[in-house]
Write a protein that holds these residues in place. Structure first.
Motif, short mmCIF file in Angstrom:
data_model
loop_
_atom_site.label_atom_id
_atom_site.label_comp_id
_atom_site.label_asym_id
_atom_site.label_seq_id
_atom_site.Cartn_x
_atom_site.Cartn_y
_atom_site.Cartn_z
N PHE A 1 -1.75 2.92 11.25
CA PHE A 1 -2.17 4.29 11.03
C PHE A 1 -3.15 4.77 12.09
N VAL B 1 9.27 13.03 -5.33
CA VAL B 1 8.55 14.09 -4.61
C VAL B 1 9.34 15.39 -4.63
N GLU C 1 -2.92 18.33 3.29
CA GLU C 1 -4.01 19.28 3.49
C GLU C 1 -4.17 20.12 2.24
N LYS D 1 -1.89 6.88 14.99
CA LYS D 1 -1.54 8.27 14.79
C LYS D 1 -2.55 9.19 15.47
N MET E 1 0.85 -1.18 0.00
CA MET E 1 0.00 0.00 0.00
C MET E 1 0.89 1.23 0.00
N MET F 1 3.28 13.40 -11.01
CA MET F 1 4.00 12.91 -9.83
C MET F 1 3.49 11.52 -9.44
N LEU G 1 7.31 20.94 3.53
CA LEU G 1 7.39 21.74 2.31
C LEU G 1 7.87 23.15 2.61
N VAL H 1 -0.37 15.77 12.91
CA VAL H 1 -0.63 16.29 11.57
C VAL H 1 -0.46 17.80 11.56
N ALA H 2 0.48 18.24 10.82
CA ALA H 2 0.72 19.68 10.75
C ALA H 2 0.49 20.14 9.32
N LYS H 3 0.46 21.43 9.19
CA LYS H 3 0.25 22.02 7.88
C LYS H 3 1.53 21.98 7.07
N ASP H 4 1.38 22.28 5.80
CA ASP H 4 2.53 22.44 4.91
C ASP H 4 3.39 21.19 4.86
N ARG H 5 2.76 20.07 4.93
CA ARG H 5 3.54 18.86 4.75
C ARG H 5 2.71 17.80 4.04
N LEU H 6 3.45 16.90 3.48
CA LEU H 6 2.86 15.80 2.73
C LEU H 6 3.30 14.53 3.44
N MET H 7 2.39 13.63 3.68
CA MET H 7 2.76 12.35 4.27
C MET H 7 2.76 11.30 3.17
N MET H 8 3.79 10.52 3.13
CA MET H 8 3.81 9.39 2.21
C MET H 8 4.06 8.14 3.05
N MET H 9 3.25 7.16 2.85
CA MET H 9 3.41 5.93 3.62
C MET H 9 3.45 4.71 2.70
N LEU H 10 4.30 3.81 3.06
CA LEU H 10 4.33 2.51 2.39
C LEU H 10 4.11 1.47 3.46
N MET I 1 0.43 5.37 0.27
CA MET I 1 -0.54 6.44 0.50
C MET I 1 0.14 7.79 0.53
N LEU I 2 -0.52 8.75 -0.04
CA LEU I 2 -0.09 10.13 0.05
C LEU I 2 -1.24 10.91 0.67
N ALA I 3 -0.94 11.81 1.56
CA ALA I 3 -2.00 12.63 2.14
C ALA I 3 -1.48 14.01 2.40
#
Lengths: 77, 77
Positions: free
Chosen positions: B7, B47, A27, B10, A21, A39, B75, B15-24, A23-25
């Protein structure tokens, strides 16, 4: 709704063997991703380079705050 | 422990702003990933190509069943 509430909705029945799996998440309001489609495609191409991929299922989900991209990579054994 | 129990742990404070989470995430017993380090690096490079990345925090987590890789991409605005 927080970023991780998305993942909390998942049930363990959704989890099968022989898959990865990804996932990207993010805001939506705070993160503008230009060329998101490219991308996504490139990320999947990287996975395909390293693994024997049988199928790829992409699900996107949007609500007012959070944009998620869920990529289910089914592996060929 | 299922893939998504990871997950569920969590908290929204993470979770903060201006960021992207990527999970594998994948089941360790059923999925052998050779050259995982290189794959991770290439995914992050993709990315970085599309976004202005200020910092990358990588967390890996292993238990008996599930291997997860969590990449927090901060970011630069």
């Amino acid at each position: 709704m927080s970023l991780f509430d998305i993942f909390k909705k998942k049930k363990s029945k959704d989890v099968a063997k022989d898959r990865l799996m990804m996932m990207l998440a993010y805001e939506r309001a705070n993160t503008k991703i230009e060329n998101l489609e490219e991308m996504k495609k490139e990320l999947i191409d990287v996975v395909k380079k390293y693994l024997h991929v049988k199928d790829v299922v992409i699900k996107t989900n949007s609500n007012q705050d959070i944009e998620t991209l869920e990529v289910e990579i089914i592996l060929d054994k």
